[in-house]
Structures are given as structure tokens and as C-alpha cells.
Write a protein that holds these residues in place. Structure first.
Motif, PDB file in Angstrom:
ATOM      1  N   GLU A 199       0.862  -1.030  -0.115  1.00 45.29           N
ATOM      2  CA  GLU A 199      -0.022   0.019  -0.059  1.00 45.29           C
ATOM      3  C   GLU A 199       0.930   1.291   0.037  1.00 45.29           C
ATOM      4  OE1 GLU A 199      -2.944   0.091  -0.546  1.00 45.29           O
ATOM      5  OE2 GLU A 199      -3.714  -2.020   0.313  1.00 45.29           O
ATOM      6  N   PRO A 200       1.638   1.463  -0.936  1.00 47.41           N
ATOM      7  CA  PRO A 200       2.680   2.576  -0.758  1.00 47.41           C
ATOM      8  C   PRO A 200       1.887   3.869  -1.303  1.00 47.41           C
ATOM      9  CG  PRO A 200       2.760   1.333  -2.853  1.00 47.41           C
ATOM     10  CD  PRO A 200       2.122   0.438  -2.275  1.00 47.41           C
ATOM     11  N   THR A 201       0.785   3.784  -1.864  1.00 45.91           N
ATOM     12  CA  THR A 201       0.183   5.164  -2.282  1.00 45.91           C
ATOM     13  C   THR A 201      -1.000   5.540  -1.051  1.00 45.91           C
ATOM     14  OG1 THR A 201      -1.267   4.093  -3.676  1.00 45.91           O
ATOM     15  CG2 THR A 201       0.808   4.861  -4.350  1.00 45.91           C
ATOM     16  N   ALA A 202      -1.165   4.605  -0.210  1.00 49.32           N
ATOM     17  CA  ALA A 202      -2.415   4.769   0.679  1.00 49.32           C
ATOM     18  C   ALA A 202      -2.719   5.875   1.231  1.00 49.32           C
ATOM     19  CB  ALA A 202      -2.562   3.620   1.692  1.00 49.32           C
ATOM     20  N   SER A 203      -1.571   6.576   1.757  1.00 57.80           N
ATOM     21  CA  SER A 203      -1.833   7.996   2.462  1.00 57.80           C
ATOM     22  C   SER A 203      -1.427   8.986   1.602  1.00 57.80           C
ATOM     23  CB  SER A 203      -0.774   7.847   3.652  1.00 57.80           C
ATOM     24  OG  SER A 203       0.431   7.725   3.248  1.00 57.80           O
ATOM     25  N   LEU A 204      -1.600   8.986   0.322  1.00 59.34           N
ATOM     26  CA  LEU A 204      -1.031  10.067  -0.491  1.00 59.34           C
ATOM     27  C   LEU A 204      -2.158  10.698  -1.182  1.00 59.34           C
ATOM     28  CD1 LEU A 204       2.134   8.561  -2.029  1.00 59.34           C
ATOM     29  CD2 LEU A 204       2.012   9.923   0.135  1.00 59.34           C
ATOM     30  N   ASP A 205      -2.176  11.731  -1.687  1.00 61.34           N
ATOM     31  CA  ASP A 205      -3.188  12.522  -2.546  1.00 61.34           C
ATOM     32  C   ASP A 205      -2.855  11.978  -3.853  1.00 61.34           C
ATOM     33  OD1 ASP A 205      -1.094  14.140  -3.542  1.00 61.34           O
ATOM     34  OD2 ASP A 205      -1.631  15.705  -2.334  1.00 61.34           O
ATOM     35  N   ARG A 206      -3.822  12.322  -5.092  1.00 58.23           N
ATOM     36  CA  ARG A 206      -3.826  11.625  -6.310  1.00 58.23           C
ATOM     37  C   ARG A 206      -2.531  12.213  -7.023  1.00 58.23           C
ATOM     38  NH1 ARG A 206      -5.809   7.879  -7.409  1.00 58.23           N
ATOM     39  NH2 ARG A 206      -3.752   7.406  -7.725  1.00 58.23           N
ATOM     40  N   SER A 207      -1.892  13.599  -6.724  1.00 59.16           N
ATOM     41  CA  SER A 207      -0.737  13.930  -7.480  1.00 59.16           C
ATOM     42  C   SER A 207       0.366  13.240  -6.946  1.00 59.16           C
ATOM     43  CB  SER A 207      -0.546  15.552  -7.349  1.00 59.16           C
ATOM     44  OG  SER A 207       0.346  15.792  -7.918  1.00 59.16           O
ATOM     45  N   ALA A 208       0.632  13.160  -5.677  1.00 65.14           N
ATOM     46  CA  ALA A 208       1.663  12.393  -5.056  1.00 65.14           C
ATOM     47  C   ALA A 208       1.734  10.852  -5.367  1.00 65.14           C
ATOM     48  CB  ALA A 208       1.881  12.736  -3.536  1.00 65.14           C
ATOM     49  N   SER A 209       0.609  10.152  -5.303  1.00 66.50           N
ATOM     50  CA  SER A 209       0.303   8.913  -5.819  1.00 66.50           C
ATOM     51  C   SER A 209       0.765   8.662  -7.235  1.00 66.50           C
ATOM     52  CB  SER A 209      -1.063   8.382  -5.438  1.00 66.50           C
ATOM     53  OG  SER A 209      -1.405   7.181  -5.953  1.00 66.50           O
ATOM     54  N   ASP A 210       0.467   9.512  -7.995  1.00 62.99           N
ATOM     55  CA  ASP A 210       0.849   9.341  -9.295  1.00 62.99           C
ATOM     56  C   ASP A 210       2.350   9.481  -9.589  1.00 62.99           C
ATOM     57  OD1 ASP A 210      -2.007   9.369 -10.120  1.00 62.99           O
ATOM     58  OD2 ASP A 210      -2.141  11.248 -11.049  1.00 62.99           O
ATOM     59  N   GLY A 211       3.134  10.128  -8.905  1.00 60.48           N
ATOM     60  CA  GLY A 211       4.434  10.223  -8.877  1.00 60.48           C
ATOM     61  C   GLY A 211       5.182   8.965  -8.479  1.00 60.48           C
ATOM     62  N   VAL A 212       4.593   8.453  -7.403  1.00 60.19           N
ATOM     63  CA  VAL A 212       5.033   7.152  -6.898  1.00 60.19           C
ATOM     64  C   VAL A 212       4.713   6.093  -7.858  1.00 60.19           C
ATOM     65  CG1 VAL A 212       4.894   5.304  -5.239  1.00 60.19           C
ATOM     66  CG2 VAL A 212       4.700   7.899  -4.413  1.00 60.19           C
ATOM     67  N   VAL A 213       3.552   6.087  -8.459  1.00 63.16           N
ATOM     68  CA  VAL A 213       3.481   5.051  -9.475  1.00 63.16           C
ATOM     69  C   VAL A 213       4.476   5.093 -10.549  1.00 63.16           C
ATOM     70  CG1 VAL A 213       1.763   3.883 -10.975  1.00 63.16           C
ATOM     71  CG2 VAL A 213       1.076   4.610  -8.647  1.00 63.16           C
ATOM     72  N   ASP A 214       4.503   6.327 -11.115  1.00 64.88           N
ATOM     73  CA  ASP A 214       5.608   6.670 -12.341  1.00 64.88           C
ATOM     74  C   ASP A 214       7.026   6.151 -11.924  1.00 64.88           C
ATOM     75  OD1 ASP A 214       3.548   7.768 -13.685  1.00 64.88           O
ATOM     76  OD2 ASP A 214       4.276   9.641 -13.339  1.00 64.88           O
ATOM     77  N   ALA A 215       7.443   6.498 -10.754  1.00 63.66           N
ATOM     78  CA  ALA A 215       8.624   5.603 -10.190  1.00 63.66           C
ATOM     79  C   ALA A 215       8.687   4.422 -10.157  1.00 63.66           C
ATOM     80  CB  ALA A 215       8.816   6.112  -8.919  1.00 63.66           C
ATOM     81  N   MET A 216       7.761   3.663  -9.838  1.00 61.90           N
ATOM     82  CA  MET A 216       7.617   2.025  -9.771  1.00 61.90           C
ATOM     83  C   MET A 216       7.668   1.331 -11.149  1.00 61.90           C
ATOM     84  SD  MET A 216       5.186   0.732  -6.564  1.00 61.90           S
ATOM     85  CE  MET A 216       3.575   1.748  -7.259  1.00 61.90           C
ATOM     86  N   VAL A 217       6.853   2.267 -11.991  1.00 63.38           N
ATOM     87  CA  VAL A 217       6.935   1.802 -13.501  1.00 63.38           C
ATOM     88  C   VAL A 217       8.473   2.129 -14.065  1.00 63.38           C
ATOM     89  CG1 VAL A 217       6.147   2.313 -15.732  1.00 63.38           C
ATOM     90  CG2 VAL A 217       4.660   2.252 -14.079  1.00 63.38           C
ATOM     91  N   ASP A 218       9.159   3.030 -13.515  1.00 62.99           N
ATOM     92  CA  ASP A 218      10.302   3.415 -13.885  1.00 62.99           C
ATOM     93  C   ASP A 218      11.225   2.279 -13.610  1.00 62.99           C
ATOM     94  OD1 ASP A 218      11.761   5.198 -15.273  1.00 62.99           O
ATOM     95  OD2 ASP A 218      12.911   6.049 -13.731  1.00 62.99           O
TER      96      ASP A 218
END
Length: 210
Positions: free
Chosen positions: A151-170
Motif C-alpha cells: 500500500e505505498p500510495t495509501a496515505s497520499l493524494d492523487r498527485s503524489a500517488s501518481d508520482g510514486v506509481v511513475d517511479a515504480m513503473v520506471d
């Protein structure tokens, strides 16, 4: 194959929390584990990561060379009083780089993850999403071949969550396998494989585009 859970079953307090679950993780693959709280997602991550040994049935098979595993949690563990650059450089030091090389490599990775302007900032002053990206950058610098994320994005807003997902895809572009337990439909939509778990059993497995 980097790691494989083969017909794994596991009990906690007498309750069967995983029931005959099989999962293969390959290099560069992004796998999302979906399901309600208590479905068994976190237990499966722990078994894949070697933190838990299945106690009811099954086994975990590990690829040649025992792939290095890194973790990402809801609250990314970091040295809060140190800078983002120092935190990420620890990954390079762990894989044997000298200090100058580790710092240089860490700076390049932070820039790649959109944190070029945060290198000297103490981690405690960063946002939740920025901390998560620091954690992911350190995982890449450590030479991790598998990232297990709970749950690495559970406590994040949409913008912050998108940045984390982009990093995981990277990370997957560097052939790092990412396995993430999530309730977030956006995270699931970015995965190559989506595995629905309910009551400890795999109910469905779908590939992107299927």
C-alpha cells in the motif's frame, strides 16, 4: 523466474489466510495484488520476501543467485535527519560503490525520479510522496531485483500517488520486478498483471489489455 510461490497455504491464529496460492514473479514485471483488507495480500508479500515461511502447505522457489529484495511501505523508512541524497547514496554503498561514485549515482537517480531540487533537503521535510520516491530511488541504487510494496500510495493524494506509481513503473524499465498490494485502481491499472485475492484465494488473474 526471480521468485515463485507454489501452491502456498498459510495459517494465522488457526485461520487459513492463504489457501493454495501460486504466483510467479519475472524480471521487469509489475504485479498488483488486489483485494479487501484481510484478503491475504500482505501475508503473500511477506512470504515472497522471505519474512514468513508458509506453515500449511506449499513452498517458495527462488531464482539463481538469490535475487536482492527491497521493500516499500505506506510510510517509507528513511534516515529523517539526513538529506535525500544521503539516503539514496546508501543504496550504492550497500552494493559496494565508493562514496564519490555512490553520491554521483544517487544524484542521477534522484533527478530521474523528479527530485533534482530536493537532493539537499532533509527527508523529514519532504512530503509523503517525495519520501516514497526517495525510498524507491534507494531501492534502485541498492541493486534490488524485486521491489515488494505494501500500500505505498495509501496515505497520499492523487498527485503524489501518481508520482510514486511513475517511479515504480520506471523501476521495471531497469528489469526490477514490482509486486504491490493495493486498493488503488490507478496503481492496478498500471500493472502488467492484476491478481484479485479474496479470503486467501486467487479469484482472478488478468494481464493488461485483457
Amino acid at each position: 523466474m526471480l521468485i515463485q510461490a507454489e501452491r502456498v497455504s498459510h495459517r494465522l491464529g488457526g485461520r487459513l489466510v492463504l489457501d493454495d496460492v501460486s504466483l510467479t514473479v519475472n524480471a521487469g514485471e509489475f504485479i498488483a495484488l488486489l483485494g479487501p483488507s484481510g484478503a491475504g495480500k500482505t501475508t503473500l508479500l511477506g512470504i515472497l520476501g522471505g519474512l514468513t515461511t508458509p506453515n500449511a502447505a506449499g513452498a517458495v522457489l527462488v531464482g539463481a543467485g538469490r535475487p536482492r529484495i527491497s521493500w516499500a511501505f505506506q510510510s517509507a523508512p528513511s534516515l529523517l535527519q539526513r538529506s535525500a541524497l544521503e539516503n539514496v547514496a546508501l543504496g550504492g554503498l550497500a552494493r559496494g560503490l565508493d562514496r564519490d561514485a555512490a553520491v554521483h549515482s544517487a544524484a542521477s537517480t534522484l533527478e530521474r525520479f523528479g527530485l533534482a531540487d530536493k537532493m539537499s533537503a532533509r527527508v523529514r521535510l519532504l512530503s509523503g510522496g517525495e519520501r516514497q520516491r526517495v525510498s524507491l530511488a534507494r531501492a534502485l541504487e541498492s541493486g534490488a531485483e524485486i521491489l515488494l510494496a505494501d500500500e505505498p500510495t495509501a496515505s497520499l493524494d492523487r498527485s503524489a500517488s501518481d508520482g510514486v506509481v511513475d517511479a515504480m513503473v520506471d523501476l521495471t524499465r531497469d528489469r526490477v520486478a514490482v509486486v504491490v498490494a493495493t486498493h488503488d485502481p490507478y496503481v492496478a491499472g498500471c500493472a502488467d498483471v492484476r491478481i484479485a485475492i479474496r479470503d486467501g484465494r486467487v479469484r482472478a488473474s488478468t494481464a493488461r489489455g485483457a
